[in-house]
Design a protein around this motif. Structure first.
Motif, PDB file in Angstrom:
ATOM      1  N   ALA A 199     -41.622  20.797  54.401  1.00 53.64           N
ATOM      2  CA  ALA A 199     -43.000  20.609  55.223  1.00 53.64           C
ATOM      3  C   ALA A 199     -43.695  22.012  55.820  1.00 53.64           C
ATOM      4  CB  ALA A 199     -42.993  19.351  56.276  1.00 53.64           C
ATOM      5  N   ALA A 200     -42.682  22.721  56.379  1.00 56.02           N
ATOM      6  CA  ALA A 200     -43.209  24.020  56.716  1.00 56.02           C
ATOM      7  C   ALA A 200     -43.692  24.869  55.841  1.00 56.02           C
ATOM      8  CB  ALA A 200     -42.213  24.673  57.789  1.00 56.02           C
ATOM      9  N   PHE A 201     -42.770  25.051  54.742  1.00 54.45           N
ATOM     10  CA  PHE A 201     -43.425  25.908  53.418  1.00 54.45           C
ATOM     11  C   PHE A 201     -44.672  25.387  52.965  1.00 54.45           C
ATOM     12  CE2 PHE A 201     -42.826  29.024  50.511  1.00 54.45           C
ATOM     13  CZ  PHE A 201     -41.380  29.637  50.815  1.00 54.45           C
ATOM     14  N   GLU A 202     -44.751  24.230  52.619  1.00 53.68           N
ATOM     15  CA  GLU A 202     -46.042  23.557  51.987  1.00 53.68           C
ATOM     16  C   GLU A 202     -47.150  23.926  52.988  1.00 53.68           C
ATOM     17  OE1 GLU A 202     -44.302  20.755  48.821  1.00 53.68           O
ATOM     18  OE2 GLU A 202     -45.143  19.612  50.417  1.00 53.68           O
ATOM     19  N   ARG A 245     -48.490  36.386  48.789  1.00 51.98           N
ATOM     20  CA  ARG A 245     -48.356  35.406  47.701  1.00 51.98           C
ATOM     21  C   ARG A 245     -49.525  34.053  47.944  1.00 51.98           C
ATOM     22  NH1 ARG A 245     -46.442  37.911  43.438  1.00 51.98           N
ATOM     23  NH2 ARG A 245     -44.549  38.847  43.858  1.00 51.98           N
ATOM     24  N   GLY A 246     -49.789  34.205  49.112  1.00 45.05           N
ATOM     25  CA  GLY A 246     -50.901  33.029  49.471  1.00 45.05           C
ATOM     26  C   GLY A 246     -50.128  31.879  50.234  1.00 45.05           C
ATOM     27  N   THR A 247     -50.988  30.850  50.503  1.00 46.57           N
ATOM     28  CA  THR A 247     -50.308  29.897  51.452  1.00 46.57           C
ATOM     29  C   THR A 247     -50.372  28.488  50.803  1.00 46.57           C
ATOM     30  OG1 THR A 247     -52.741  29.472  52.143  1.00 46.57           O
ATOM     31  CG2 THR A 247     -51.279  30.863  53.393  1.00 46.57           C
ATOM     32  N   ASP A 248     -50.636  28.489  49.240  1.00 41.06           N
ATOM     33  CA  ASP A 248     -50.731  27.204  48.627  1.00 41.06           C
ATOM     34  C   ASP A 248     -49.410  27.272  47.995  1.00 41.06           C
ATOM     35  OD1 ASP A 248     -51.401  24.989  47.187  1.00 41.06           O
ATOM     36  OD2 ASP A 248     -52.585  26.050  45.651  1.00 41.06           O
ATOM     37  N   TRP A 249     -48.525  25.957  48.220  1.00 40.57           N
ATOM     38  CA  TRP A 249     -47.034  25.910  47.890  1.00 40.57           C
ATOM     39  C   TRP A 249     -46.875  24.435  47.451  1.00 40.57           C
ATOM     40  CZ3 TRP A 249     -44.336  30.703  47.037  1.00 40.57           C
ATOM     41  CH2 TRP A 249     -44.842  31.742  47.959  1.00 40.57           C
ATOM     42  N   ARG A 250     -45.903  24.556  46.589  1.00 39.45           N
ATOM     43  CA  ARG A 250     -45.168  23.022  46.273  1.00 39.45           C
ATOM     44  C   ARG A 250     -43.795  23.019  46.268  1.00 39.45           C
ATOM     45  NH1 ARG A 250     -49.308  21.783  47.719  1.00 39.45           N
ATOM     46  NH2 ARG A 250     -50.709  20.417  46.953  1.00 39.45           N
ATOM     47  N   VAL A 251     -42.923  22.424  47.155  1.00 42.24           N
ATOM     48  CA  VAL A 251     -41.368  22.438  47.136  1.00 42.24           C
ATOM     49  C   VAL A 251     -40.768  21.282  46.865  1.00 42.24           C
ATOM     50  CG1 VAL A 251     -39.672  23.219  48.801  1.00 42.24           C
ATOM     51  CG2 VAL A 251     -42.240  24.208  49.073  1.00 42.24           C
ATOM     52  N   TYR A 265     -42.582  26.499  44.417  1.00 42.84           N
ATOM     53  CA  TYR A 265     -43.746  26.895  43.367  1.00 42.84           C
ATOM     54  C   TYR A 265     -44.871  27.436  44.026  1.00 42.84           C
ATOM     55  CZ  TYR A 265     -41.202  24.319  39.597  1.00 42.84           C
ATOM     56  OH  TYR A 265     -40.160  23.926  38.834  1.00 42.84           O
ATOM     57  N   ARG A 266     -45.391  28.470  43.653  1.00 41.60           N
ATOM     58  CA  ARG A 266     -46.724  29.096  44.563  1.00 41.60           C
ATOM     59  C   ARG A 266     -47.792  28.773  43.556  1.00 41.60           C
ATOM     60  NH1 ARG A 266     -48.520  33.461  41.717  1.00 41.60           N
ATOM     61  NH2 ARG A 266     -47.147  34.579  40.569  1.00 41.60           N
ATOM     62  N   GLY A 267     -49.070  28.603  44.366  1.00 40.92           N
ATOM     63  CA  GLY A 267     -50.201  28.289  43.686  1.00 40.92           C
ATOM     64  C   GLY A 267     -50.943  29.268  42.797  1.00 40.92           C
ATOM     65  N   ASP A 268     -51.389  28.860  41.618  1.00 41.67           N
ATOM     66  CA  ASP A 268     -51.841  30.125  40.794  1.00 41.67           C
ATOM     67  C   ASP A 268     -53.335  30.455  40.764  1.00 41.67           C
ATOM     68  OD1 ASP A 268     -53.017  27.998  39.539  1.00 41.67           O
ATOM     69  OD2 ASP A 268     -51.713  28.177  37.674  1.00 41.67           O
ATOM     70  N   GLY A 272     -52.695  24.981  39.445  1.00 41.42           N
ATOM     71  CA  GLY A 272     -51.415  24.809  39.108  1.00 41.42           C
ATOM     72  C   GLY A 272     -50.427  25.511  40.028  1.00 41.42           C
ATOM     73  N   TYR A 273     -49.360  25.418  39.680  1.00 39.75           N
ATOM     74  CA  TYR A 273     -48.273  26.049  40.493  1.00 39.75           C
ATOM     75  C   TYR A 273     -47.114  26.733  39.481  1.00 39.75           C
ATOM     76  CZ  TYR A 273     -50.414  23.375  44.202  1.00 39.75           C
ATOM     77  OH  TYR A 273     -51.251  22.908  45.330  1.00 39.75           O
ATOM     78  N   VAL A 274     -46.875  27.699  39.836  1.00 38.31           N
ATOM     79  CA  VAL A 274     -45.705  28.477  39.137  1.00 38.31           C
ATOM     80  C   VAL A 274     -44.447  28.937  39.915  1.00 38.31           C
ATOM     81  CG1 VAL A 274     -45.267  30.826  37.926  1.00 38.31           C
ATOM     82  CG2 VAL A 274     -47.638  29.867  38.244  1.00 38.31           C
TER      83      VAL A 274
END
Length: 309
Positions: A199-202, A245-251, A265-268, A272-274
């Motif tokens: 949750a903290a990462f996202e 790398r920004g603040t848009d993440w999916r974990v 995964y980081r937001g592109d 999308g997520y990479v």
């Protein structure tokens, strides 16, 4: 001759043996393949009155590993190569030439008793041992084989096998391996730490990580030499990642080496997520004490991670 059918039940545990010996998913797969080729060629000479099929296969696998690893260097983690750093904002030094230790994907059938024998800290410590001592320690202390069985597999006398075991235990003790308070992945407290970390990462919330990390948490990031010890350094490095790398993440949660982990995964920028990194955690009652972070295509492939999400 039903070679495939009779050997199939043992393939996963043989692969695990090869991983414990080599510290590499790719090498373990190659070693297992070579083991099965040797076993197939010798299968018509297998005598079940002299040894069980499992013991016979273990003997072939162990000696295959010893032969193949004889001239290979060990697979380290950064903390086993260089001193810890004190500049989380400084440049990262990539060790492209180093055959780094790799994590091992958990099998759903892995039982709790096996988890402790697959933890990354132990696999890393085994890499400090000569290959034959490594084999003796795995057969005796991990698989609980007798001195006689171990000696037979390694073509040693029982006395020589016991001597090698004592040297291996002494060397392992020097590495400072001590994980008595490590939580199992399904422990409710461990699950809570992992969920809060995700949750903290996202949210890209650096402050939220503070209560999840032990005071002396260790962060290392193969294939980079840089590694850091201490909560302050870990938090500063996370802040650097979000800044760059920004603040848009999916974990997504993953499981490796009997330990909890995440695929990040980081937001592109286009919705999308990479795939960015794979983390494997050591979690204690006080929090996350070790974060192994991998950025390696070979590791991603071993975990069958999609490149985008």
């Amino acid at each position: 001759m039903d070679f495939e059918g009779r050997t199939a039940p043992f393939r996963r545990e043989l692969l695990t043996l090869c991983y414990r010996m080599s510290g590499s998913n790719h090498d373990a797969e190659d070693l297992l393949q070579e083991t099965m080729i040797r076993a197939w060629r010798a299968f018509d000479r297998y005598d079940e009155t002299r040894a069980s099929l499992r013991t016979w296969l273990y003997k072939i696998a162990t000696n295959t590993c010893l032969t193949e690893l004889e001239n290979r260097g060990r697979r380290p983690l950064p903390s086993g190569l260089v001193a810890s750093g004190d500049d989380p904002e400084g440049p990262l030094r990539k060790g492209a030439e180093v055959p780094w230790l790799q994590p091992f994907p958990d099998d759903p059938a892995t039982v709790a008793e096996e988890r402790g024998t697959l933890r990354l800290a132990l696999i890393a410590a085994l890499q400090f041992l000569p290959a034959k001592q490594r084999a003796v320690l795995i057969l005796r202390d991990v698989l609980a084989w007798s001195a006689a069985e171990t000696a037979d597999v390694l073509q040693l006398t029982p006395a020589a096998a016991n001597s090698a075991l004592q040297r291996a235990r002494a060397k392992l003790k020097e590495t400072g391996l001590a994980e008595e308070d490590v939580l199992e992945p399904d422990d409710p407290k461990c699950v809570d730490f992992l969920n809060r970390y995700i949750a903290a990462f996202e949210r890209a919330d650096v402050a939220a990580f503070t209560d999840l990390l032990t005071e002396d948490v260790l962060l290392e990031m193969p294939p980079f030499y840089n590694w850091f010890r201490g909560r302050e350094y870990h938090l500063r490095f996370i802040a650097r990642v979000f800044d760059q790398r920004g603040t848009d993440w999916r974990v997504h949660p993953i499981a490796a080496n009997g330990q909890p982990g995440i695929a990040v995964y980081r937001g592109d920028g286009d919705g999308g997520y990479v795939l960015h990194t794979l983390h494997v955690f050591t979690v204690t009652v006080a929090g996350i004490s070790h974060n192994h972070t991998f950025q390696d295509d070979g590791v991603f492939a071993a975990f069958k991670l999609a490149g985008t999400a």
